[in-house]
Scaffold this motif. Structure first.
Motif, PDB file in Angstrom:
ATOM      1  N   LYS A   1       0.942  -0.776  -0.009  1.00 34.92           N
ATOM      2  CA  LYS A   1       0.278   0.498  -0.112  1.00 34.92           C
ATOM      3  C   LYS A   1       0.772   1.785  -0.107  1.00 34.92           C
ATOM      4  O   LYS A   1       0.677   2.588  -0.580  1.00 34.92           O
ATOM      5  N   ARG A   2       1.726   1.054   0.406  1.00 34.00           N
ATOM      6  CA  ARG A   2       3.121   2.502   0.654  1.00 34.00           C
ATOM      7  C   ARG A   2       3.804   2.686  -0.313  1.00 34.00           C
ATOM      8  O   ARG A   2       4.895   3.088  -1.076  1.00 34.00           O
ATOM      9  N   GLY A   3       3.467   1.383  -0.992  1.00 36.59           N
ATOM     10  CA  GLY A   3       3.920   1.555  -2.792  1.00 36.59           C
ATOM     11  C   GLY A   3       5.854   0.792  -2.742  1.00 36.59           C
ATOM     12  O   GLY A   3       6.354   1.468  -3.621  1.00 36.59           O
ATOM     13  N   PHE A   4       5.779   0.175  -2.156  1.00 33.83           N
ATOM     14  CA  PHE A   4       6.922  -0.674  -1.935  1.00 33.83           C
ATOM     15  C   PHE A   4       7.024  -2.559  -2.268  1.00 33.83           C
ATOM     16  O   PHE A   4       5.742  -2.715  -2.038  1.00 33.83           O
ATOM     17  N   THR A   5       7.690  -2.572  -3.025  1.00 36.07           N
ATOM     18  CA  THR A   5       7.389  -4.212  -3.085  1.00 36.07           C
ATOM     19  C   THR A   5       9.097  -4.387  -2.941  1.00 36.07           C
ATOM     20  O   THR A   5      10.674  -4.294  -3.408  1.00 36.07           O
ATOM     21  N   LEU A   6       8.803  -6.013  -2.311  1.00 38.19           N
ATOM     22  CA  LEU A   6      10.178  -7.144  -3.036  1.00 38.19           C
ATOM     23  C   LEU A   6      10.448  -7.639  -4.401  1.00 38.19           C
ATOM     24  O   LEU A   6       9.809  -7.816  -5.015  1.00 38.19           O
ATOM     25  N   GLU A   7      11.351  -7.397  -5.178  1.00 32.92           N
ATOM     26  CA  GLU A   7      12.055  -8.524  -5.959  1.00 32.92           C
ATOM     27  C   GLU A   7      11.232  -9.923  -5.805  1.00 32.92           C
ATOM     28  O   GLU A   7      11.093 -10.918  -4.786  1.00 32.92           O
ATOM     29  N   ASP A   8      10.609 -10.258  -7.101  1.00 31.69           N
ATOM     30  CA  ASP A   8       9.860 -11.768  -7.080  1.00 31.69           C
ATOM     31  C   ASP A   8      10.652 -12.909  -6.412  1.00 31.69           C
ATOM     32  O   ASP A   8      10.431 -13.533  -6.318  1.00 31.69           O
ATOM     33  N   GLU A   9      12.087 -12.794  -7.041  1.00 30.98           N
ATOM     34  CA  GLU A   9      12.792 -14.509  -6.115  1.00 30.98           C
ATOM     35  C   GLU A   9      12.528 -13.572  -4.197  1.00 30.98           C
ATOM     36  O   GLU A   9      12.590 -14.920  -4.563  1.00 30.98           O
ATOM     37  N   ILE A  10      12.773 -12.861  -3.866  1.00 26.88           N
ATOM     38  CA  ILE A  10      12.760 -12.999  -2.683  1.00 26.88           C
ATOM     39  C   ILE A  10      11.357 -13.213  -2.034  1.00 26.88           C
ATOM     40  O   ILE A  10      11.152 -13.299  -1.459  1.00 26.88           O
ATOM     41  N   TYR A  11      10.406 -12.350  -2.924  1.00 24.35           N
ATOM     42  CA  TYR A  11       9.051 -12.337  -2.393  1.00 24.35           C
ATOM     43  C   TYR A  11       8.365 -13.940  -2.503  1.00 24.35           C
ATOM     44  O   TYR A  11       7.965 -14.248  -0.900  1.00 24.35           O
ATOM     45  N   THR A  12       8.908 -14.902  -3.518  1.00 22.04           N
ATOM     46  CA  THR A  12       8.325 -15.741  -3.393  1.00 22.04           C
ATOM     47  C   THR A  12       8.524 -16.807  -1.953  1.00 22.04           C
ATOM     48  O   THR A  12       8.582 -17.041  -1.562  1.00 22.04           O
ATOM     49  N   ILE A  13      10.444 -16.619  -1.761  1.00 19.93           N
ATOM     50  CA  ILE A  13      11.037 -17.269  -0.655  1.00 19.93           C
ATOM     51  C   ILE A  13      10.017 -16.690   0.697  1.00 19.93           C
ATOM     52  O   ILE A  13      10.622 -17.648   1.319  1.00 19.93           O
ATOM     53  N   VAL A  14      10.619 -15.259   1.096  1.00 19.00           N
ATOM     54  CA  VAL A  14       9.750 -14.842   1.811  1.00 19.00           C
ATOM     55  C   VAL A  14       8.077 -15.495   2.657  1.00 19.00           C
ATOM     56  O   VAL A  14       7.250 -15.729   3.383  1.00 19.00           O
ATOM     57  N   ASP A  15       7.033 -15.596   0.736  1.00 12.71           N
ATOM     58  CA  ASP A  15       6.207 -15.380   1.147  1.00 12.71           C
ATOM     59  C   ASP A  15       5.725 -17.427   0.768  1.00 12.71           C
ATOM     60  O   ASP A  15       5.457 -18.266   2.754  1.00 12.71           O
ATOM     61  N   GLY A  16       6.851 -18.354   1.357  1.00 14.06           N
ATOM     62  CA  GLY A  16       6.966 -19.741   1.242  1.00 14.06           C
ATOM     63  C   GLY A  16       7.380 -19.572   2.921  1.00 14.06           C
ATOM     64  O   GLY A  16       6.888 -21.631   2.502  1.00 14.06           O
ATOM     65  N   ILE A  17       7.950 -18.935   3.437  1.00  5.79           N
ATOM     66  CA  ILE A  17       8.688 -19.474   4.639  1.00  5.79           C
ATOM     67  C   ILE A  17       7.398 -18.482   5.949  1.00  5.79           C
ATOM     68  O   ILE A  17       7.228 -19.864   6.703  1.00  5.79           O
ATOM     69  N   PHE A  18       7.144 -17.594   5.768  1.00  7.75           N
ATOM     70  CA  PHE A  18       6.159 -16.864   6.497  1.00  7.75           C
ATOM     71  C   PHE A  18       4.837 -17.100   6.231  1.00  7.75           C
ATOM     72  O   PHE A  18       4.393 -17.082   7.203  1.00  7.75           O
ATOM     73  N   LEU A  19       4.792 -17.283   4.759  1.00  5.47           N
ATOM     74  CA  LEU A  19       2.833 -17.309   4.132  1.00  5.47           C
ATOM     75  C   LEU A  19       2.381 -18.718   4.225  1.00  5.47           C
ATOM     76  O   LEU A  19       1.458 -18.868   4.150  1.00  5.47           O
ATOM     77  N   GLY A  20       3.814 -19.692   4.123  1.00  9.77           N
ATOM     78  CA  GLY A  20       3.176 -20.458   3.893  1.00  9.77           C
ATOM     79  C   GLY A  20       3.138 -21.152   3.015  1.00  9.77           C
ATOM     80  O   GLY A  20       2.442 -22.315   1.646  1.00  9.77           O
ATOM     81  N   GLY A  21       3.571 -20.243   1.623  1.00  9.53           N
ATOM     82  CA  GLY A  21       3.532 -20.414   0.033  1.00  9.53           C
ATOM     83  C   GLY A  21       1.917 -20.079  -0.990  1.00  9.53           C
ATOM     84  O   GLY A  21       1.329 -19.927  -1.781  1.00  9.53           O
ATOM     85  N   SER A  22       1.291 -18.897   0.184  1.00 13.47           N
ATOM     86  CA  SER A  22       0.216 -18.207  -0.063  1.00 13.47           C
ATOM     87  C   SER A  22       0.155 -17.968  -0.930  1.00 13.47           C
ATOM     88  O   SER A  22      -1.474 -17.839  -1.650  1.00 13.47           O
TER      89      SER A  22
END
Length: 296
Positions: free
Chosen positions: A275-296
């Motif tokens: 919402k604040r206009g910040f993003t993570l690079e796709d490869e980084i987001y994929t790892i973060v999503d998989g570890i912290f959100l269970g790959g949601s």
């Protein structure tokens, strides 16, 4: 036990207070002491201000450390430069990168109040670049407004081949575990861990061997960034492997029974980030999503 020592205890050196070796002095003053005329003291980065009889010497395995009665050091925080007058050095411990001491603040600035404490880390000769990197990483985190991490106020030469950095805050009586906190304190601590994690990722910084210091109310301070590094863009294979290790260490800090709550907090933090206009690079987001959100 002083909480600041927690990351240093495994390598804590045996402290030996040695007498003065007058053969290393000139006219009663140690040869490496810098004494500037009073009118120049405001422009000198580092001054030793006391006679050798008032000095403190510690004989440590990787090199001796000497501090005089008072230390005048130029510091910078949030873009503001000032001078701190420090005194009463107390040995806290030593590790692979250097020795750490606390100092009392006698001359404060707008960020550090009178009688607060500042930590001084003196590197070994072999670890100079590591300690320099720690200060540079901490300044990167500060410039990106990453919360709940220590700040590096100054980086100055100590003696030939060594460097020292000034850090704050110095905290006492803290634990490294969230497990024994009350439920309210646990929730506060988990929220702060999440805030720091997202902030570090947005700053493209990761580290290993995490060192959180946690108060009984759940306030968290991360210290010891000697192993931290900045990710390249795009991240390399080595960066991504390091990111996996970093995220898993963060997850390991959170008690198993609190993981569902942590998942919700990570989801909220990532949504707020977008919402604040910040993003993570796709490869980084994929790892973060998989570890912290269970790959949601």
């Amino acid at each position: 036990m002083v909480a600041f020592l927690l990351p240093l205890l495994p390598m804590l050196a045996v402290l030996e207070r040695l007498p003065v070796d007058l053969s290393m002095t000139k006219n009663g003053v140690p040869s490496k002491t810098i004494i500037a005329p009073a009118k120049q003291q405001q422009t000198v980065t580092l001054n030793w201000l006391a006679s050798y009889n008032d000095s403190n010497y510690w004989n440590l395995p990787n090199g001796g450390v000497t501090f005089e009665k008072q230390l005048l050091i130029s510091v910078e925080e949030k873009g503001t430069k000032s001078v701190l007058r420090l005194s009463n050095p107390v040995f806290l411990g030593s590790g692979g990168s250097g020795a750490v001491f606390s100092f009392r603040v006698d001359q404060p600035n707008q960020f550090v109040h009178i009688n607060n404490q500042v930590a001084i880390k003196v590197s070994w000769k072999a670890s100079r670049s590591t300690v320099e990197n720690e200060c540079n990483i901490l300044r990167t985190l500060e410039s990106n407004n990453v919360p709940h991490v220590e700040r590096c106020l100054a980086q100055v030469p100590y003696d030939e081949g060594r460097i020292m950095i000034a850090l704050r805050p110095v905290v006492m009586d803290r634990t490294s575990s969230l497990a024994k906190l009350s439920s309210t304190a646990q929730e506060n601590a988990i929220r702060q861990v999440v805030e720091t994690t997202i902030g570090m990722l947005l700053a493209n910084v990761i580290t290993v061997d995490l060192q959180p210091l946690v108060s009984d109310t759940g306030d968290v301070l991360f210290i010891d960034f000697t192993e931290a590094k900045q990710l390249s863009s795009p991240p390399s294979a080595s960066d991504l492997n390091g990111l996996v290790g970093f995220c898993n260490e963060i997850l390991a800090l959170i008690p198993v029974e609190c993981r569902d709550k942590a998942t919700i907090l990570f989801q909220q933090a990532l949504q707020d980030m977008e919402k604040r206009g910040f993003t993570l690079e796709d490869e980084i987001y994929t790892i973060v999503d998989g570890i912290f959100l269970g790959g949601s």
